[in-house]
Design a protein around this motif. Structure first.
Motif, short mmCIF file in Angstrom:
data_model
loop_
_atom_site.label_atom_id
_atom_site.label_comp_id
_atom_site.label_asym_id
_atom_site.label_seq_id
_atom_site.Cartn_x
_atom_site.Cartn_y
_atom_site.Cartn_z
N ILE A 158 38.81 123.82 80.08
CA ILE A 158 37.96 124.00 78.91
C ILE A 158 36.95 125.11 79.19
O ILE A 158 36.31 125.13 80.25
CB ILE A 158 37.21 122.70 78.55
N ALA A 163 35.65 126.33 73.75
CA ALA A 163 35.65 125.14 72.89
C ALA A 163 34.22 124.69 72.58
O ALA A 163 33.98 124.04 71.57
CB ALA A 163 36.41 124.00 73.57
N GLY A 165 37.96 126.70 66.39
CA GLY A 165 37.97 125.73 67.48
C GLY A 165 36.76 125.75 68.38
O GLY A 165 36.78 125.18 69.47
N THR A 166 35.67 126.37 67.93
CA THR A 166 34.46 126.46 68.75
C THR A 166 33.33 125.64 68.15
O THR A 166 32.90 125.90 67.01
CB THR A 166 34.01 127.93 68.88
N ALA A 184 36.70 117.14 75.10
CA ALA A 184 37.72 118.12 74.69
C ALA A 184 38.91 118.09 75.63
O ALA A 184 40.07 118.15 75.21
CB ALA A 184 37.11 119.52 74.65
N GLN A 185 38.63 117.98 76.93
CA GLN A 185 39.71 117.91 77.91
C GLN A 185 40.49 116.59 77.79
O GLN A 185 41.72 116.57 77.78
CB GLN A 185 39.15 118.03 79.32
N ARG A 232 38.97 119.32 69.13
CA ARG A 232 38.18 120.53 68.99
C ARG A 232 37.41 120.45 67.67
O ARG A 232 37.75 119.67 66.79
CB ARG A 232 39.06 121.78 68.96
N SER A 233 36.40 121.29 67.57
CA SER A 233 35.74 121.52 66.28
C SER A 233 35.18 120.22 65.69
O SER A 233 34.52 119.46 66.39
CB SER A 233 36.75 122.22 65.35
N LEU A 285 35.96 117.07 67.50
CA LEU A 285 35.16 116.93 68.72
C LEU A 285 33.76 116.41 68.38
O LEU A 285 33.22 115.52 69.06
CB LEU A 285 35.10 118.27 69.45
#
Lengths: 398, 75
Positions: free
Chosen positions: A139, A235, A266-267, A362-363, A368-369, A372
Protein backbone atom coordinates in the motif's frame (compact mmCIF):
# COMPACT_ATOMS: atom_id res chain seq x y z
CA UNK A 1 0.86 9.76 36.41
CA UNK A 2 -2.00 8.44 38.43
CA UNK A 3 -4.60 5.82 37.81
CA UNK A 4 -8.27 6.72 38.03
CA UNK A 5 -9.98 5.87 41.28
CA UNK A 6 -13.59 5.99 42.26
CA UNK A 7 -14.19 7.77 45.49
CA UNK A 8 -17.92 8.42 45.32
CA UNK A 9 -18.80 5.34 47.34
CA UNK A 10 -20.78 3.63 44.61
CA UNK A 11 -20.64 -0.02 43.63
CA UNK A 12 -18.12 -1.14 41.03
CA UNK A 13 -20.66 -3.03 38.93
CA UNK A 14 -22.06 0.15 37.43
CA UNK A 15 -25.03 0.34 39.80
CA UNK A 16 -25.71 2.85 42.55
CA UNK A 17 -27.15 0.64 45.30
CA UNK A 18 -30.61 2.19 44.71
CA UNK A 19 -33.54 0.56 42.95
CA UNK A 20 -35.96 1.65 40.28
CA UNK A 21 -39.50 0.52 41.04
CA UNK A 22 -41.75 0.50 38.00
CA UNK A 23 -45.35 1.23 38.99
CA UNK A 24 -48.38 0.10 37.01
CA UNK A 25 -50.00 2.74 34.86
CA UNK A 26 -52.29 5.07 36.80
CA UNK A 27 -51.23 3.42 40.07
CA UNK A 28 -48.73 5.93 41.39
CA UNK A 29 -50.68 6.72 44.54
CA UNK A 30 -51.45 3.06 45.21
CA UNK A 31 -47.87 2.10 44.41
CA UNK A 32 -46.51 4.67 46.79
CA UNK A 33 -48.68 3.29 49.59
CA UNK A 34 -47.60 -0.24 48.66
CA UNK A 35 -43.93 0.70 48.93
CA UNK A 36 -44.58 1.81 52.48
CA UNK A 37 -46.74 -1.19 53.34
CA UNK A 38 -44.54 -4.03 52.12
CA UNK A 39 -41.07 -2.59 52.50
CA UNK A 40 -41.53 0.18 55.03
CA UNK A 41 -40.17 2.70 52.57
CA UNK A 42 -41.50 6.21 53.09
CA UNK A 43 -41.36 8.07 49.83
CA UNK A 44 -41.08 11.60 51.11
CA UNK A 45 -40.71 13.44 47.86
CA UNK A 46 -42.98 13.35 44.90
CA UNK A 47 -41.03 15.35 42.45
CA UNK A 48 -41.01 15.47 38.72
CA UNK A 49 -39.84 19.02 39.13
CA UNK A 50 -36.76 17.95 41.02
CA UNK A 51 -33.85 18.96 38.86
CA UNK A 52 -30.49 17.36 38.38
CA UNK A 53 -28.41 17.31 41.50
CA UNK A 54 -31.38 17.08 43.84
CA UNK A 55 -30.40 15.59 47.16
CA UNK A 56 -32.14 12.27 47.70
CA UNK A 57 -30.36 11.49 50.91
CA UNK A 58 -32.65 11.66 53.93
CA UNK A 59 -35.74 10.55 52.08
CA UNK A 60 -36.38 6.88 51.43
CA UNK A 61 -36.79 7.69 47.80
CA UNK A 62 -38.80 9.70 45.36
CA UNK A 63 -41.56 9.07 42.89
CA UNK A 64 -41.42 10.39 39.37
CA UNK A 65 -45.15 10.85 38.82
CA UNK A 66 -45.23 11.21 35.09
CA UNK A 67 -42.88 8.32 34.52
CA UNK A 68 -44.59 6.03 36.99
CA UNK A 69 -41.22 5.17 38.51
CA UNK A 70 -39.99 5.36 42.09
CA UNK A 71 -36.30 5.59 42.92
CA UNK A 72 -35.76 4.09 46.37
CA UNK A 73 -33.07 3.16 48.84
CA UNK A 74 -33.70 -0.43 49.91
CA UNK A 75 -31.73 -2.82 52.04
CA UNK A 76 -31.58 -6.49 50.93
CA UNK A 77 -34.73 -7.46 52.87
CA UNK A 78 -36.67 -4.55 51.47
CA UNK A 79 -35.42 -5.31 47.97
CA UNK A 80 -36.54 -8.92 48.31
CA UNK A 81 -40.01 -7.82 49.43
CA UNK A 82 -40.23 -5.46 46.48
CA UNK A 83 -39.12 -8.18 44.09
CA UNK A 84 -41.85 -10.47 45.40
CA UNK A 85 -44.40 -7.71 45.00
CA UNK A 86 -43.23 -7.10 41.44
CA UNK A 87 -43.68 -10.77 40.61
CA UNK A 88 -47.21 -10.77 42.02
CA UNK A 89 -50.15 -8.76 40.75
CA UNK A 90 -50.53 -5.30 42.21
CA UNK A 91 -49.41 -1.74 41.67
CA UNK A 92 -45.68 -2.62 41.61
CA UNK A 93 -44.86 -3.83 38.13
CA UNK A 94 -41.10 -4.24 38.18
CA UNK A 95 -37.84 -3.72 39.99
CA UNK A 96 -34.31 -3.16 38.78
CA UNK A 97 -31.06 -1.81 40.08
CA UNK A 98 -30.37 1.83 39.31
CA UNK A 99 -27.37 2.24 37.01
CA UNK A 100 -24.79 4.93 37.26
CA UNK A 101 -24.76 7.30 34.28
CA UNK A 102 -22.14 9.82 33.37
CA UNK A 103 -22.59 13.29 32.03
CA UNK A 104 -21.36 13.39 28.46
CA UNK A 105 -18.74 16.05 28.80
CA UNK A 106 -15.12 16.10 27.78
CA UNK A 107 -13.97 17.20 31.21
CA UNK A 108 -15.66 14.28 32.93
CA UNK A 109 -13.25 11.67 31.65
CA UNK A 110 -10.10 13.76 31.39
CA UNK A 111 -8.06 11.58 33.69
CA UNK A 112 -4.39 10.78 33.47
CA UNK A 113 -3.74 7.09 33.06
CA UNK A 114 -0.56 5.15 33.37
CA UNK A 115 0.42 3.57 30.07
CA UNK A 116 3.21 1.06 29.60
CA UNK A 117 5.16 2.31 26.59
CA UNK A 118 8.15 0.03 27.07
CA UNK A 119 7.36 -1.96 23.92
CA UNK A 120 4.84 0.09 21.95
CA UNK A 121 3.65 3.68 22.15
CA UNK A 122 0.28 4.25 23.75
CA UNK A 123 -1.06 5.32 20.37
CA UNK A 124 -0.18 2.02 18.70
CA UNK A 125 -1.84 0.18 21.56
CA UNK A 126 -4.94 2.40 21.47
CA UNK A 127 -5.59 1.51 17.81
CA UNK A 128 -4.50 -2.09 18.27
CA UNK A 129 -1.76 -1.91 15.64
CA UNK A 130 0.65 -4.06 17.61
CA UNK A 131 -1.87 -6.93 17.44
CA UNK A 132 -2.52 -6.66 13.70
CA UNK A 133 -0.96 -9.02 11.17
CA UNK A 134 -1.49 -6.35 8.52
CA UNK A 135 1.56 -4.15 7.89
CA UNK A 136 0.48 -2.01 4.96
CA UNK A 137 2.72 -3.99 2.59
CA UNK A 138 1.93 -3.14 -1.00
CA UNK A 139 0.00 0.00 0.00
CA UNK A 140 1.32 3.44 -0.91
CA UNK A 141 0.83 6.10 1.74
CA UNK A 142 1.54 9.75 0.94
CA UNK A 143 2.42 12.05 3.83
CA UNK A 144 2.11 15.69 2.79
CA UNK A 145 4.00 17.79 5.32
CA UNK A 146 7.41 19.38 5.93
CA UNK A 147 9.26 16.50 4.27
CA UNK A 148 11.23 13.71 5.91
CA UNK A 149 14.65 13.01 7.36
CA UNK A 150 15.70 10.82 4.43
CA UNK A 151 18.70 9.44 6.33
CA UNK A 152 16.82 8.49 9.50
CA UNK A 153 18.25 5.19 10.82
CA UNK A 154 14.82 3.83 11.84
CA UNK A 155 13.91 3.76 8.13
CA UNK A 156 17.03 2.06 6.77
CA UNK A 157 16.05 -0.24 3.94
CA UNK A 158 12.55 1.22 3.56
CA UNK A 159 11.23 2.28 0.17
CA UNK A 160 10.80 6.05 0.30
CA UNK A 161 9.83 8.25 -2.64
CA UNK A 162 10.20 11.95 -1.92
CA UNK A 163 9.25 15.09 -3.79
CA UNK A 164 9.24 18.74 -2.79
CA UNK A 165 6.49 21.13 -3.81
CA UNK A 166 8.04 24.01 -1.89
CA UNK A 167 10.06 26.29 -4.14
CA UNK A 168 13.72 26.39 -3.18
CA UNK A 169 13.56 23.59 -0.59
CA UNK A 170 14.41 19.92 -0.93
CA UNK A 171 12.24 17.14 0.51
CA UNK A 172 14.66 16.83 3.43
CA UNK A 173 12.78 17.81 6.58
CA UNK A 174 14.25 20.95 8.10
CA UNK A 175 11.47 21.17 10.69
CA UNK A 176 10.65 17.79 12.24
CA UNK A 177 6.87 17.74 11.94
CA UNK A 178 6.90 15.77 8.69
CA UNK A 179 9.35 13.18 9.99
CA UNK A 180 7.14 12.71 13.05
CA UNK A 181 4.04 12.14 10.91
CA UNK A 182 5.81 9.73 8.55
CA UNK A 183 6.97 7.83 11.63
CA UNK A 184 3.50 7.39 13.10
CA UNK A 185 1.82 6.36 9.85
CA UNK A 186 4.56 4.24 8.31
CA UNK A 187 7.43 3.88 10.81
CA UNK A 188 8.73 0.72 12.44
CA UNK A 189 6.97 -1.32 15.09
CA UNK A 190 10.41 -2.48 16.28
CA UNK A 191 12.82 0.42 15.84
CA UNK A 192 15.53 -1.18 17.94
CA UNK A 193 15.78 1.89 20.14
CA UNK A 194 12.72 2.68 22.22
CA UNK A 195 9.13 1.60 21.69
CA UNK A 196 7.53 0.72 18.37
CA UNK A 197 5.66 3.77 17.07
CA UNK A 198 4.78 3.06 13.40
CA UNK A 199 1.48 1.60 12.25
CA UNK A 200 1.79 0.63 8.57
CA UNK A 201 5.34 -0.52 9.09
CA UNK A 202 5.78 -2.03 5.63
CA UNK A 203 3.84 0.49 3.55
CA UNK A 204 5.51 2.25 0.64
CA UNK A 205 6.25 5.77 1.83
CA UNK A 206 5.56 8.77 -0.39
CA UNK A 207 6.86 11.98 1.14
CA UNK A 208 5.42 15.13 -0.40
CA UNK A 209 6.94 18.27 1.02
CA UNK A 210 4.17 20.90 0.85
CA UNK A 211 5.03 22.95 3.93
CA UNK A 212 8.31 24.84 4.21
CA UNK A 213 10.90 24.18 6.88
CA UNK A 214 9.28 27.13 8.62
CA UNK A 215 5.95 25.28 8.64
CA UNK A 216 4.01 27.43 6.19
CA UNK A 217 2.41 26.68 2.86
CA UNK A 218 -0.36 27.53 0.45
CA UNK A 219 -3.19 25.83 -1.40
CA UNK A 220 -1.24 25.49 -4.62
CA UNK A 221 1.54 23.44 -3.08
CA UNK A 222 -0.86 21.22 -1.18
CA UNK A 223 -2.98 20.58 -4.28
CA UNK A 224 0.19 19.74 -6.20
CA UNK A 225 1.05 17.21 -3.52
CA UNK A 226 -2.40 15.65 -3.64
CA UNK A 227 -2.25 15.41 -7.44
CA UNK A 228 1.17 13.76 -7.17
CA UNK A 229 -0.14 11.23 -4.66
CA UNK A 230 -3.14 10.40 -6.87
CA UNK A 231 -0.89 10.08 -9.91
CA UNK A 232 1.29 7.62 -7.99
CA UNK A 233 -1.61 5.45 -6.92
CA UNK A 234 -1.40 6.21 -3.20
CA UNK A 235 -4.40 4.63 -1.44
CA UNK A 236 -4.05 7.04 1.48
CA UNK A 237 -2.98 10.67 1.75
CA UNK A 238 -2.17 11.90 5.25
CA UNK A 239 -2.35 15.65 5.74
CA UNK A 240 -1.46 16.91 9.20
CA UNK A 241 -1.98 20.47 8.17
CA UNK A 242 -4.60 23.00 7.35
CA UNK A 243 -5.83 26.51 7.93
CA UNK A 244 -8.24 27.76 10.58
CA UNK A 245 -11.87 28.52 9.71
CA UNK A 246 -14.60 30.63 11.28
CA UNK A 247 -18.02 29.28 12.27
CA UNK A 248 -20.32 29.32 9.26
CA UNK A 249 -17.48 29.61 6.76
CA UNK A 250 -18.13 27.37 3.74
CA UNK A 251 -15.71 24.64 2.77
CA UNK A 252 -13.48 25.04 -0.28
CA UNK A 253 -15.30 23.94 -3.44
CA UNK A 254 -11.93 23.38 -5.07
CA UNK A 255 -10.66 20.99 -2.40
CA UNK A 256 -13.97 19.18 -2.30
CA UNK A 257 -13.85 18.65 -6.06
CA UNK A 258 -10.24 17.51 -5.81
CA UNK A 259 -11.15 15.10 -3.01
CA UNK A 260 -14.01 13.53 -4.99
CA UNK A 261 -11.74 13.13 -7.99
CA UNK A 262 -9.06 11.58 -5.82
CA UNK A 263 -11.67 9.20 -4.38
CA UNK A 264 -12.77 8.26 -7.90
CA UNK A 265 -9.16 7.20 -8.51
CA UNK A 266 -8.86 5.20 -5.27
CA UNK A 267 -7.17 7.79 -3.05
CA UNK A 268 -8.58 8.57 0.40
CA UNK A 269 -7.51 11.91 1.90
CA UNK A 270 -7.19 11.98 5.69
CA UNK A 271 -6.73 15.42 7.27
CA UNK A 272 -6.28 16.94 10.72
CA UNK A 273 -9.40 18.59 12.16
CA UNK A 274 -7.27 21.37 13.65
CA UNK A 275 -6.03 22.52 17.06
CA UNK A 276 -7.90 25.79 17.47
CA UNK A 277 -10.19 24.71 20.32
CA UNK A 278 -9.43 25.42 23.95
CA UNK A 279 -11.82 23.17 25.80
CA UNK A 280 -10.22 24.18 29.11
CA UNK A 281 -12.14 27.42 28.68
CA UNK A 282 -15.08 25.81 26.88
CA UNK A 283 -14.09 27.09 23.44
CA UNK A 284 -14.68 24.69 20.56
CA UNK A 285 -13.43 25.86 17.17
CA UNK A 286 -14.80 24.51 13.87
CA UNK A 287 -12.98 21.92 11.78
CA UNK A 288 -10.36 23.67 9.66
CA UNK A 289 -9.65 23.86 5.94
CA UNK A 290 -9.55 21.45 4.11
CA UNK A 291 -10.65 18.79 6.64
CA UNK A 292 -14.05 20.49 6.63
CA UNK A 293 -14.69 19.27 3.08
CA UNK A 294 -17.33 16.50 3.10
CA UNK A 295 -15.15 14.11 1.07
CA UNK A 296 -12.04 14.51 3.23
CA UNK A 297 -11.85 12.38 6.40
CA UNK A 298 -11.47 14.78 9.35
CA UNK A 299 -9.51 13.51 12.35
CA UNK A 300 -9.80 14.75 15.93
CA UNK A 301 -7.44 13.88 18.79
CA UNK A 302 -7.88 11.93 22.01
CA UNK A 303 -5.45 11.34 24.86
CA UNK A 304 -4.33 8.13 26.55
CA UNK A 305 -7.49 8.16 28.71
CA UNK A 306 -9.51 8.33 25.46
CA UNK A 307 -10.74 11.77 26.43
CA UNK A 308 -11.00 14.43 23.74
CA UNK A 309 -7.86 16.59 23.58
CA UNK A 310 -8.52 20.12 24.79
CA UNK A 311 -7.25 21.58 21.53
CA UNK A 312 -9.17 19.29 19.17
CA UNK A 313 -11.54 21.10 16.81
CA UNK A 314 -15.17 20.03 16.87
CA UNK A 315 -18.23 19.87 14.68
CA UNK A 316 -19.67 23.37 14.93
CA UNK A 317 -21.66 23.70 11.73
CA UNK A 318 -23.92 21.41 9.74
CA UNK A 319 -20.96 20.89 7.45
CA UNK A 320 -17.40 20.32 8.57
CA UNK A 321 -17.82 17.37 10.89
CA UNK A 322 -15.19 15.41 12.80
CA UNK A 323 -15.32 11.92 11.27
CA UNK A 324 -13.07 9.82 13.53
CA UNK A 325 -10.41 10.33 16.20
CA UNK A 326 -6.89 9.02 16.76
CA UNK A 327 -4.23 9.28 19.47
CA UNK A 328 -2.97 12.85 19.48
CA UNK A 329 -1.56 13.75 22.90
CA UNK A 330 2.02 13.08 24.01
CA UNK A 331 2.83 11.03 20.92
CA UNK A 332 6.32 9.58 20.49
CA UNK A 333 7.59 9.21 16.93
CA UNK A 334 10.61 9.78 14.72
CA UNK A 335 12.39 13.15 14.56
CA UNK A 336 15.28 14.35 12.40
CA UNK A 337 18.69 13.27 13.64
CA UNK A 338 20.46 13.68 15.92
CA UNK A 339 17.39 13.80 18.21
CA UNK A 340 15.97 10.67 16.51
CA UNK A 341 12.68 10.65 18.50
CA UNK A 342 10.40 13.30 19.97
CA UNK A 343 7.06 13.62 21.78
CA UNK A 344 4.52 16.16 20.52
CA UNK A 345 0.74 16.66 20.54
CA UNK A 346 -1.90 17.74 18.06
CA UNK A 347 -4.57 16.56 15.65
CA UNK A 348 -1.49 16.42 13.41
CA UNK A 349 -0.42 13.37 15.44
CA UNK A 350 -3.87 11.78 15.40
CA UNK A 351 -4.08 12.02 11.61
CA UNK A 352 -1.15 9.70 10.73
CA UNK A 353 -2.47 7.15 13.22
CA UNK A 354 -5.68 7.08 11.19
CA UNK A 355 -3.80 7.10 7.87
CA UNK A 356 -1.71 4.15 9.05
CA UNK A 357 -4.78 2.21 10.13
CA UNK A 358 -6.36 3.02 6.76
CA UNK A 359 -3.34 1.47 5.04
CA UNK A 360 -3.68 -1.68 7.16
CA UNK A 361 -7.37 -1.97 6.30
CA UNK A 362 -6.62 -1.31 2.62
CA UNK A 363 -4.11 -4.16 2.64
CA UNK A 364 -6.26 -6.55 4.67
CA UNK A 365 -9.53 -6.01 2.81
CA UNK A 366 -8.66 -4.53 -0.56
CA UNK A 367 -11.02 -1.64 0.20
CA UNK A 368 -10.28 1.75 -1.34
CA UNK A 369 -11.91 5.15 -1.42
CA UNK A 370 -15.43 5.29 0.09
CA UNK A 371 -15.33 1.60 0.97
CA UNK A 372 -12.16 2.26 2.94
CA UNK A 373 -13.78 5.24 4.68
CA UNK A 374 -16.76 3.08 5.59
CA UNK A 375 -14.57 0.35 7.07
CA UNK A 376 -12.57 2.89 9.09
CA UNK A 377 -15.76 4.32 10.57
CA UNK A 378 -17.54 1.01 11.00
CA UNK A 379 -14.69 -0.60 12.91
CA UNK A 380 -13.91 2.43 15.08
CA UNK A 381 -14.50 2.00 18.81
CA UNK A 382 -17.54 4.00 19.91
CA UNK A 383 -16.84 6.33 22.79
CA UNK A 384 -19.00 7.91 25.50
CA UNK A 385 -18.26 11.34 24.04
CA UNK A 386 -20.28 13.64 21.77
CA UNK A 387 -20.25 12.55 18.14
CA UNK A 388 -19.60 16.19 17.33
CA UNK A 389 -16.17 15.72 18.93
CA UNK A 390 -15.25 12.16 17.97
CA UNK A 391 -17.43 11.21 15.00
CA UNK A 392 -17.56 7.42 14.74
CA UNK A 393 -14.90 7.05 17.44
CA UNK A 394 -11.35 5.75 17.78
CA UNK A 395 -10.10 3.91 14.69
CA UNK A 396 -8.94 0.31 15.08
CA UNK A 397 -6.43 -1.78 13.16
CA UNK A 398 -7.86 -4.83 11.39
CA UNK B 1 -5.97 52.47 -2.06
CA UNK B 2 -2.91 50.75 -3.35
CA UNK B 3 -3.13 48.30 -6.20
CA UNK B 4 -3.57 44.85 -4.61
CA UNK B 5 -1.75 43.33 -7.57
CA UNK B 6 -2.58 40.01 -9.16
CA UNK B 7 -4.71 37.54 -7.21
CA UNK B 8 -3.43 34.03 -6.67
CA UNK B 9 -6.25 31.71 -7.67
CA UNK B 10 -7.30 28.07 -7.98
CA UNK B 11 -9.29 27.32 -11.13
CA UNK B 12 -11.37 24.12 -11.02
CA UNK B 13 -12.03 22.44 -14.34
CA UNK B 14 -15.26 20.54 -15.03
CA UNK B 15 -15.30 16.97 -16.29
CA UNK B 16 -15.64 18.00 -19.94
CA UNK B 17 -12.77 20.44 -19.54
CA UNK B 18 -10.55 17.71 -18.14
CA UNK B 19 -10.89 15.88 -21.43
CA UNK B 20 -9.36 18.76 -23.36
CA UNK B 21 -7.09 20.28 -20.76
CA UNK B 22 -4.34 21.65 -23.09
CA UNK B 23 -6.90 23.67 -25.07
CA UNK B 24 -8.56 24.88 -21.89
CA UNK B 25 -5.24 26.01 -20.41
CA UNK B 26 -4.54 27.92 -23.59
CA UNK B 27 -7.94 29.61 -23.24
CA UNK B 28 -7.11 30.52 -19.64
CA UNK B 29 -3.82 32.09 -20.68
CA UNK B 30 -5.64 34.00 -23.40
CA UNK B 31 -7.91 35.68 -20.84
CA UNK B 32 -4.93 36.69 -18.73
CA UNK B 33 -4.27 33.86 -16.29
CA UNK B 34 -0.59 33.49 -15.51
CA UNK B 35 -0.45 29.71 -15.05
CA UNK B 36 1.67 28.22 -12.28
CA UNK B 37 0.66 24.56 -12.35
CA UNK B 38 -1.72 22.33 -14.27
CA UNK B 39 -2.83 19.47 -12.01
CA UNK B 40 -4.34 17.17 -14.58
CA UNK B 41 -5.17 14.29 -12.22
CA UNK B 42 -7.43 16.42 -10.09
CA UNK B 43 -8.52 19.02 -12.64
CA UNK B 44 -7.14 22.17 -11.10
CA UNK B 45 -5.08 24.98 -12.61
CA UNK B 46 -3.24 27.31 -10.24
CA UNK B 47 -2.01 30.76 -11.19
CA UNK B 48 -2.52 34.47 -10.80
CA UNK B 49 -4.78 37.02 -12.45
CA UNK B 50 -5.57 40.69 -12.20
CA UNK B 51 -8.80 41.27 -10.26
CA UNK B 52 -10.43 42.66 -13.42
CA UNK B 53 -9.75 39.39 -15.21
CA UNK B 54 -11.56 37.07 -12.81
CA UNK B 55 -14.89 37.28 -14.64
CA UNK B 56 -13.13 36.38 -17.88
CA UNK B 57 -11.61 33.27 -16.34
CA UNK B 58 -14.97 32.20 -14.97
CA UNK B 59 -16.49 32.55 -18.42
CA UNK B 60 -14.03 30.18 -20.10
CA UNK B 61 -15.75 27.04 -21.34
CA UNK B 62 -14.82 24.13 -19.07
CA UNK B 63 -14.17 26.23 -15.96
CA UNK B 64 -16.24 25.03 -13.02
CA UNK B 65 -15.15 27.60 -10.49
CA UNK B 66 -12.46 29.99 -9.34
CA UNK B 67 -11.34 30.44 -5.77
CA UNK B 68 -8.75 32.60 -4.05
CA UNK B 69 -5.72 30.65 -2.92
CA UNK B 70 -5.13 30.49 0.82
CA UNK B 71 -1.55 30.85 1.91
CA UNK B 72 -2.05 30.60 5.68
CA UNK B 73 -1.49 26.87 6.00
CA UNK B 74 0.23 25.49 9.02
CA UNK B 75 0.02 22.58 11.41
Amino acid sequence: MTTPSRDDGTADDGTTGRYLVLLEDDSVAAGTRELNRIAGIDVAATADATGPGADLRGAGGLVLDRLGVAVVDADPDQAEALARAAAASGPIAGLERERRVRAITAEEVQTAVAVDESVFTWGLQAVGAQLSTATGAGIRVAVLDTGFDLAHPDFAGRQVTAESFVPGESAQDGHGHGTHCVGTSCGPREPGDGPGYGIASAAEIYVGKVLSDGGSGSDGGILSGIAWAVENGCAVVSMSLGAATQPGQPFSRTFERVATRAMAQGTLIVAAAGNESDRRTGAVAPVGHPANCPSILAVGAVDAAEAIAYFSCGTVDRIGSVDVVGPGVDVLSSWPMPLRHNRISGTSMATPHVAGVAALIAQATGARSWALWARLAQSAIRQPLPSTDVGAGLVQAP
Amino acid sequence: MTDPGPLRVLVTVDDDGMGRLPDLVADLRAVGLSVDAVLEHVGVVTGSIDPAGVAGVRAVLGVEGIELERSDWGF
